[in-house]
Design a protein around this motif. Structure first.
Motif, PDB file in Angstrom:
ATOM      1  N   THR A  88       0.809  -1.216   0.000  1.00 31.86           N
ATOM      2  CA  THR A  88       0.000   0.000   0.000  1.00 31.86           C
ATOM      3  C   THR A  88       0.848   1.274   0.000  1.00 31.86           C
ATOM      4  N   GLU A  89       1.884   1.315   0.823  1.00 37.26           N
ATOM      5  CA  GLU A  89       2.706   2.532   0.945  1.00 37.26           C
ATOM      6  C   GLU A  89       3.945   2.516   0.054  1.00 37.26           C
ATOM      7  N   CYS A  90       4.061   1.540  -0.819  1.00 38.96           N
ATOM      8  CA  CYS A  90       5.254   1.362  -1.648  1.00 38.96           C
ATOM      9  C   CYS A  90       5.309   2.388  -2.784  1.00 38.96           C
ATOM     10  N   PRO A  91       6.319   3.268  -2.802  1.00 42.48           N
ATOM     11  CA  PRO A  91       6.407   4.275  -3.864  1.00 42.48           C
ATOM     12  C   PRO A  91       6.678   3.663  -5.242  1.00 42.48           C
ATOM     13  N   HIS A  92       7.420   2.570  -5.293  1.00 41.63           N
ATOM     14  CA  HIS A  92       7.710   1.918  -6.577  1.00 41.63           C
ATOM     15  C   HIS A  92       6.445   1.280  -7.148  1.00 41.63           C
ATOM     16  N   CYS A  93       5.595   0.783  -6.259  1.00 37.26           N
ATOM     17  CA  CYS A  93       4.319   0.202  -6.694  1.00 37.26           C
ATOM     18  C   CYS A  93       3.417   1.283  -7.274  1.00 37.26           C
ATOM     19  N   LYS A  94       3.366   2.441  -6.613  1.00 39.12           N
ATOM     20  CA  LYS A  94       2.551   3.561  -7.099  1.00 39.12           C
ATOM     21  C   LYS A  94       3.049   4.037  -8.464  1.00 39.12           C
ATOM     22  N   GLU A  95       4.358   3.972  -8.665  1.00 40.08           N
ATOM     23  CA  GLU A  95       4.986   4.345  -9.937  1.00 40.08           C
ATOM     24  C   GLU A  95       4.499   3.436 -11.072  1.00 40.08           C
ATOM     25  N   MET A  96       4.206   2.182 -10.746  1.00 43.21           N
ATOM     26  CA  MET A  96       3.776   1.209 -11.764  1.00 43.21           C
ATOM     27  C   MET A  96       2.280   1.307 -12.090  1.00 43.21           C
ATOM     28  N   ASP A  97       1.479   1.911 -11.219  1.00 43.54           N
ATOM     29  CA  ASP A  97       0.023   1.973 -11.423  1.00 43.54           C
ATOM     30  C   ASP A  97      -0.390   2.505 -12.797  1.00 43.54           C
ATOM     31  N   PRO A  98       0.144   3.662 -13.245  1.00 41.24           N
ATOM     32  CA  PRO A  98      -0.264   4.147 -14.572  1.00 41.24           C
ATOM     33  C   PRO A  98       0.155   3.222 -15.709  1.00 41.24           C
ATOM     34  N   LEU A  99       1.280   2.528 -15.551  1.00 46.01           N
ATOM     35  CA  LEU A  99       1.734   1.596 -16.582  1.00 46.01           C
ATOM     36  C   LEU A  99       0.823   0.370 -16.639  1.00 46.01           C
ATOM     37  N   ILE A 100       0.367  -0.085 -15.475  1.00 49.10           N
ATOM     38  CA  ILE A 100      -0.565  -1.216 -15.429  1.00 49.10           C
ATOM     39  C   ILE A 100      -1.888  -0.822 -16.083  1.00 49.10           C
ATOM     40  N   GLU A 101      -2.372   0.380 -15.776  1.00 47.60           N
ATOM     41  CA  GLU A 101      -3.625   0.857 -16.384  1.00 47.60           C
ATOM     42  C   GLU A 101      -3.491   0.941 -17.903  1.00 47.60           C
ATOM     43  N   LYS A 102      -2.363   1.463 -18.382  1.00 52.82           N
ATOM     44  CA  LYS A 102      -2.113   1.555 -19.827  1.00 52.82           C
ATOM     45  C   LYS A 102      -2.102   0.162 -20.453  1.00 52.82           C
ATOM     46  N   LEU A 103      -1.438  -0.776 -19.800  1.00 50.23           N
ATOM     47  CA  LEU A 103      -1.351  -2.150 -20.282  1.00 50.23           C
ATOM     48  C   LEU A 103      -2.738  -2.778 -20.395  1.00 50.23           C
ATOM     49  N   GLU A 104      -3.547  -2.599 -19.366  1.00 51.45           N
ATOM     50  CA  GLU A 104      -4.890  -3.180 -19.361  1.00 51.45           C
ATOM     51  C   GLU A 104      -5.741  -2.618 -20.504  1.00 51.45           C
ATOM     52  N   LYS A 105      -5.637  -1.306 -20.732  1.00 50.99           N
ATOM     53  CA  LYS A 105      -6.411  -0.677 -21.818  1.00 50.99           C
ATOM     54  C   LYS A 105      -5.897  -1.102 -23.185  1.00 50.99           C
ATOM     55  N   GLU A 106      -4.579  -1.107 -23.351  1.00 51.53           N
ATOM     56  CA  GLU A 106      -3.978  -1.397 -24.652  1.00 51.53           C
ATOM     57  C   GLU A 106      -4.167  -2.849 -25.075  1.00 51.53           C
ATOM     58  N   LEU A 107      -4.008  -3.775 -24.122  1.00 51.75           N
ATOM     59  CA  LEU A 107      -4.066  -5.200 -24.460  1.00 51.75           C
ATOM     60  C   LEU A 107      -5.409  -5.854 -24.131  1.00 51.75           C
ATOM     61  N   GLY A 108      -6.259  -5.130 -23.422  1.00 50.13           N
ATOM     62  CA  GLY A 108      -7.539  -5.708 -23.026  1.00 50.13           C
ATOM     63  C   GLY A 108      -7.388  -6.827 -22.010  1.00 50.13           C
ATOM     64  N   VAL A 109      -6.398  -6.696 -21.133  1.00 44.15           N
ATOM     65  CA  VAL A 109      -6.146  -7.686 -20.091  1.00 44.15           C
ATOM     66  C   VAL A 109      -6.451  -7.083 -18.729  1.00 44.15           C
ATOM     67  N   LYS A 110      -6.436  -7.925 -17.721  1.00 43.30           N
ATOM     68  CA  LYS A 110      -6.632  -7.472 -16.351  1.00 43.30           C
ATOM     69  C   LYS A 110      -5.482  -7.993 -15.512  1.00 43.30           C
ATOM     70  N   VAL A 111      -4.833  -7.088 -14.776  1.00 49.30           N
ATOM     71  CA  VAL A 111      -3.793  -7.482 -13.833  1.00 49.30           C
ATOM     72  C   VAL A 111      -4.448  -7.527 -12.453  1.00 49.30           C
ATOM     73  N   LYS A 112      -4.474  -8.719 -11.872  1.00 48.99           N
ATOM     74  CA  LYS A 112      -5.059  -8.886 -10.543  1.00 48.99           C
ATOM     75  C   LYS A 112      -4.055  -8.351  -9.527  1.00 48.99           C
ATOM     76  N   LYS A 113      -4.438  -7.296  -8.798  1.00 50.46           N
ATOM     77  CA  LYS A 113      -3.533  -6.671  -7.836  1.00 50.46           C
ATOM     78  C   LYS A 113      -3.776  -7.250  -6.448  1.00 50.46           C
ATOM     79  N   LEU A 114      -2.693  -7.728  -5.839  1.00 48.98           N
ATOM     80  CA  LEU A 114      -2.771  -8.315  -4.506  1.00 48.98           C
ATOM     81  C   LEU A 114      -1.837  -7.573  -3.555  1.00 48.98           C
ATOM     82  N   GLU A 115      -2.395  -6.999  -2.494  1.00 50.05           N
ATOM     83  CA  GLU A 115      -1.634  -6.250  -1.496  1.00 50.05           C
ATOM     84  C   GLU A 115      -0.992  -7.228  -0.522  1.00 50.05           C
ATOM     85  N   VAL A 116       0.302  -7.052  -0.239  1.00 48.63           N
ATOM     86  CA  VAL A 116       1.019  -8.021   0.602  1.00 48.63           C
ATOM     87  C   VAL A 116       1.524  -7.463   1.934  1.00 48.63           C
TER      88      VAL A 116
END
Length: 87
Positions: free
Chosen positions: A10-38
């Motif tokens: 939740t508080e990971c800055p590197h994880c937050k950095e990846m959020d927009p890239l994951i959203e772009k990936l999901e839109k571009e490829l029509g996939v879903k990345v299941k996000k699991l908080e650890v």
């Protein structure tokens, strides 16, 4: 295509950095990345330890169930896309 899983803290800055890239990936490829908080979920943390065969030992950590490929840390978009496509 198998499940694409993104482990994060939740508080990971590197994880937050990846959020927009994951959203772009999901839109571009029509996939879903299941996000699991650890960091605050022991069940997800145990799953991460079980899946992490490359000894990433942290988050963000991405796992493609279809190919068995894993990514460790914040990565460029093109690398994330290749992982999602199994290349």
């Amino acid at each position: 295509m198998g499940d694409l899983i993104g482990f994060y803290g939740t508080e990971c800055p590197h994880c937050k950095e990846m959020d927009p890239l994951i959203e772009k990936l999901e839109k571009e490829l029509g996939v879903k990345v299941k996000k699991l908080e650890v960091w605050h979920n022991s069940v997800n943390a145990k799953l991460l330890k079980k899946i992490d065969t490359i000894n990433c030992d942290g988050v963000p950590f991405f796992f493609n169930e279809n190919t068995g490929q894993a990514l460790c840390g914040a990565v460029p978009y093109e690398k994330l896309k290749k992982w999602a496509l199994g290349k």
